[in-house]
Design an enzyme around this catalytic site. Structure first.
Site, PDB file in Angstrom:
ATOM      1  N   ASP A 179     -34.275 -33.132  32.465  1.00  0.00           N
ATOM      2  CA  ASP A 179     -35.480 -32.568  31.832  1.00  0.00           C
ATOM      3  C   ASP A 179     -35.335 -32.215  30.352  1.00  0.00           C
ATOM      4  O   ASP A 179     -35.824 -31.168  29.909  1.00  0.00           O
ATOM      5  CB  ASP A 179     -35.948 -31.328  32.601  1.00  0.00           C
ATOM      6  CG  ASP A 179     -36.322 -31.607  34.045  1.00  0.00           C
ATOM      7  OD1 ASP A 179     -36.225 -32.771  34.472  1.00  0.00           O
ATOM      8  OD2 ASP A 179     -36.699 -30.660  34.746  1.00  0.00           O
ATOM      9  N   LYS A 219     -40.484 -36.093  38.706  1.00  0.00           N
ATOM     10  CA  LYS A 219     -40.636 -35.102  39.767  1.00  0.00           C
ATOM     11  C   LYS A 219     -41.801 -34.168  39.463  1.00  0.00           C
ATOM     12  O   LYS A 219     -42.132 -33.934  38.311  1.00  0.00           O
ATOM     13  CB  LYS A 219     -39.348 -34.303  39.951  1.00  0.00           C
ATOM     14  CG  LYS A 219     -38.883 -33.555  38.710  1.00  0.00           C
ATOM     15  CD  LYS A 219     -37.490 -32.973  38.905  1.00  0.00           C
ATOM     16  CE  LYS A 219     -36.967 -32.300  37.675  1.00  0.00           C
ATOM     17  NZ  LYS A 219     -37.687 -31.100  37.248  1.00  0.00           N
ATOM     18  N   CYS A 231     -33.828 -25.982  36.642  1.00  0.00           N
ATOM     19  CA  CYS A 231     -33.726 -27.371  37.108  1.00  0.00           C
ATOM     20  C   CYS A 231     -32.301 -27.913  37.107  1.00  0.00           C
ATOM     21  O   CYS A 231     -31.963 -28.735  37.959  1.00  0.00           O
ATOM     22  CB  CYS A 231     -34.668 -28.260  36.302  1.00  0.00           C
ATOM     23  SG  CYS A 231     -36.407 -27.806  36.584  1.00  0.00           S
TER      24      CYS A 231
END
Length: 193
Positions: A9, A98, A140
């Protein structure tokens, strides 16, 4: 068997100036790029994950509580969902999206453009060891590392190449990863916003 780097990310919305910025995010993007340039043969494979929201429901909150719901971020089709410009993506072989319609923190909840999930992709490429870097250490990155270990991959988090939201949540994340057998190297970047 082989190894892989999982870049979690490293997107505009999670770096300085983004809608859910983590201080130090841009530096992490640049650091990952420097490491890939300096050690081009360190990993057999390099993959990345992206938060990729279409309509994640209660994951977006107004007002956000920063625990269960967050400001809108990484919305598909916006600049915030793109990789940060300091991140060199030339080595990235696959991107796993996601969170299209629900909250998703782990890269192992994501899928490539053809629908293949991260665990299957890694196994198909003979990977048994992964290093995890990216944003955010306490969210994350933590979730991705824990799922990697659960899936049977020998997992290391390169903390110097992660940016964290807060000391308290980072401490919790580090304890959880240690308890799951995740190796950790270095120290997470934690800066006041």
């Amino acid at each position: 068997m082989g190894n892989a780097l999982i870049i979690v990310d490293v997107q505009n919305d999670f770096c300085e100036g983004g809608s859910l910025a983590v201080a130090g995010g841009a530096g992490v993007a640049a650091g990952i790029s420097r490491l890939l340039a300096a050690e081009p043969d360190r990993w057999d494979h390099v993959v990345a994950t992206k938060d990729y929201h279409v309509d994640p429901g209660a994951h977006f909150g107004d007002p956000p509580d920063y625990v269960e719901c967050w400001p809108a971020h990484c919305v598909v089709g916006t600049p915030g969902s793109e990789f940060h410009p300091e991140l060199d993506t030339s080595r990235v072989e696959a991107v796993f999206h996601k969170g299209e319609y629900a909250a998703a923190y782990s890269g192992f909840e994501g899928h490539a453009a053809d629908g293949e999930c991260l665990a299957d992709w890694l196994r198909r490429h003979g990977v048994d060891t992964v290093d995890v870097v990216g944003i955010a250490t306490d969210h994350c990155v933590r979730a991705t590392a824990l799922d990697a270990a659960r899936a049977g991959f020998a997992t290391t988090v390169l903390l110097d190449l992660t940016a964290a939201v807060a000391p308290e949540t980072t401490d919790v994340a580090l304890r959880a990863m240690e308890g799951a057998g995740v190796a950790m190297r270095g120290q997470a970047v934690i800066r006041a916003a």
